[in-house]
Design a protein around this motif. Structure first.
Motif, PDB file in Angstrom:
ATOM      1  N   PHE A 168     -11.306   3.498   9.892  1.00 49.66           N
ATOM      2  CA  PHE A 168     -10.207   3.096   9.016  1.00 49.66           C
ATOM      3  C   PHE A 168      -8.925   3.773   9.501  1.00 49.66           C
ATOM      4  O   PHE A 168      -8.955   4.929   9.941  1.00 49.66           O
ATOM      5  N   GLU A 169      -7.812   3.067   9.392  1.00 46.92           N
ATOM      6  CA  GLU A 169      -6.487   3.649   9.599  1.00 46.92           C
ATOM      7  C   GLU A 169      -5.610   3.180   8.454  1.00 46.92           C
ATOM      8  O   GLU A 169      -5.202   2.025   8.406  1.00 46.92           O
ATOM      9  N   ILE A 170      -5.361   4.092   7.513  1.00 51.16           N
ATOM     10  CA  ILE A 170      -4.615   3.750   6.303  1.00 51.16           C
ATOM     11  C   ILE A 170      -3.400   4.648   6.196  1.00 51.16           C
ATOM     12  O   ILE A 170      -3.521   5.877   6.230  1.00 51.16           O
ATOM     13  N   GLN A 171      -2.235   4.035   6.061  1.00 51.49           N
ATOM     14  CA  GLN A 171      -0.995   4.781   5.858  1.00 51.49           C
ATOM     15  C   GLN A 171      -0.402   4.397   4.510  1.00 51.49           C
ATOM     16  O   GLN A 171      -0.216   3.215   4.213  1.00 51.49           O
ATOM     17  N   LYS A 179       1.326   1.021   3.540  1.00 48.85           N
ATOM     18  CA  LYS A 179       2.326   0.699   4.552  1.00 48.85           C
ATOM     19  C   LYS A 179       1.680   0.124   5.803  1.00 48.85           C
ATOM     20  O   LYS A 179       2.252  -0.739   6.473  1.00 48.85           O
ATOM     21  N   SER A 180       0.453   0.571   6.083  1.00 50.84           N
ATOM     22  CA  SER A 180      -0.259   0.086   7.258  1.00 50.84           C
ATOM     23  C   SER A 180      -1.756   0.198   6.997  1.00 50.84           C
ATOM     24  O   SER A 180      -2.214   1.178   6.420  1.00 50.84           O
ATOM     25  N   PRO A 187      -6.091  -5.672  11.613  1.00 53.52           N
ATOM     26  CA  PRO A 187      -5.701  -5.836  10.207  1.00 53.52           C
ATOM     27  C   PRO A 187      -6.863  -6.406   9.394  1.00 53.52           C
ATOM     28  O   PRO A 187      -7.756  -7.070   9.922  1.00 53.52           O
ATOM     29  N   LEU A 188      -6.843  -6.121   8.092  1.00 54.61           N
ATOM     30  CA  LEU A 188      -7.884  -6.624   7.205  1.00 54.61           C
ATOM     31  C   LEU A 188      -7.870  -8.143   7.184  1.00 54.61           C
ATOM     32  O   LEU A 188      -6.836  -8.778   6.957  1.00 54.61           O
ATOM     33  N   LYS A 248      -0.402  10.013   4.342  1.00 55.01           N
ATOM     34  CA  LYS A 248       0.792   9.577   3.617  1.00 55.01           C
ATOM     35  C   LYS A 248       1.996   9.940   4.472  1.00 55.01           C
ATOM     36  O   LYS A 248       2.111  11.047   4.973  1.00 55.01           O
ATOM     37  N   ILE A 249       2.914   8.978   4.660  1.00 56.27           N
ATOM     38  CA  ILE A 249       4.072   9.189   5.518  1.00 56.27           C
ATOM     39  C   ILE A 249       5.366   9.022   4.743  1.00 56.27           C
ATOM     40  O   ILE A 249       5.384   8.444   3.640  1.00 56.27           O
TER      41      ILE A 249
END
Length: 250
Positions: A168-171, A179-180, A187-188, A248-249
């Motif tokens: 997973f890559e979650i922003q 955001k991402s 992408p999902l 979180k960014i």
């Protein structure tokens, strides 16, 4: 003769239907504390000793090495030890899942509370795996559709807890909006995803109800603890890291 037969039936019927009379009696109990005051039985100790010695030798034999101490308290939304455990479930569980189904695991989600100990700096043994994962939880794979995947992502976004994930890559932005989002670097999409987890979570543990709605649950019959031990046997030194898989960014 016929009359006697009828009388016999009546007697049998009345006897079989008779209610037993039960009387309430007093129950007593005694609490026996298990402490140092209990005298050891030398014969039992002598019998157990070789088994205890063999077990301890097996559990404490060095399998790998940890260059640092890794704790589940070390990160905000992802931790080195959590990332490590999720990645091990993926690397060790996927060959079994693929051999049985012809499919690949798309990602992994475990629970932060399931990590029960640190991995201390120094030698790693099978005992380390028992301390980190003392439960008998097995790896299962849930087939989740797009709606259920949306619920999974929303759960992570809402919980704000470093649950172990892999692939997973979650922003999130500062307002906790996505955001991402990438799963296995894509992408999902509107398709079925195969997400590895524990049998405890698959039954809705830690309020992960989306797993209970899965179309299919595949049980690998492979304990998470055994996956850790198998991985430790394959490597010389582990290298868990905090990374960008869930952040979180600004």
């Amino acid at each position: 003769m016929k009359l006697n037969y009828i009388l016999l039936l009546c007697v049998l019927f009345n006897t079989s239907c008779k209610k037993e009379a039960f009387e309430k009696t007093e129950a007593t109990y005694e609490i026996i504390s298990i402490n140092d005051s209990i005298v050891k039985n030398d014969s039992i100790e002598a019998f157990i000793l070789p088994y205890r010695t063999h077990l301890n030798t097996t559990l404490d034999s060095t399998l790998a090495y940890a260059p640092e101490t890794y704790s589940k308290k070390d990160g905000e939304l992802n931790t080195a030890i959590g990332n490590f455990m999720a990645d091990v479930v993926l690397s060790e569980g996927n060959p079994i899942f693929k051999a049985r189904t012809g499919k690949n695991i798309d990602g992994v989600l475990l629970n932060h509370g399931g990590i029960r100990s640190v991995i201390s700096k120094g030698n790693i043994s099978a005992r380390t795996a028992f301390e980190v994962m003392p439960f008998e939880n097995s790896i299962v794979v849930a087939a989740l559709n797009k709606t259920q995947m949306d619920a999974l992502i929303n759960y992570l976004k809402t919980e704000q807890t470093p649950h172990p994930v892999s692939n997973f890559e979650i922003q999130l932005d500062q307002s906790n909006k996505i955001k991402s989002l990438f799963i296995n670097k894509k992408p999902l999409e509107n398709r079925v995803y195969y997400i590895a987890t524990s049998d405890y979570l698959a039954s809705g543990g830690d309020r992960m109800d989306f797993f209970k709605k899965a179309d299919t649950i595949y049980n690998t019959d492979y304990k998470i603890r055994n996956a850790l031990i198998d991985y430790f046997n394959k490597v010389d030194t582990i290298s868990p890291k905090i990374d960008n898989r869930f952040i979180k960014i600004n």
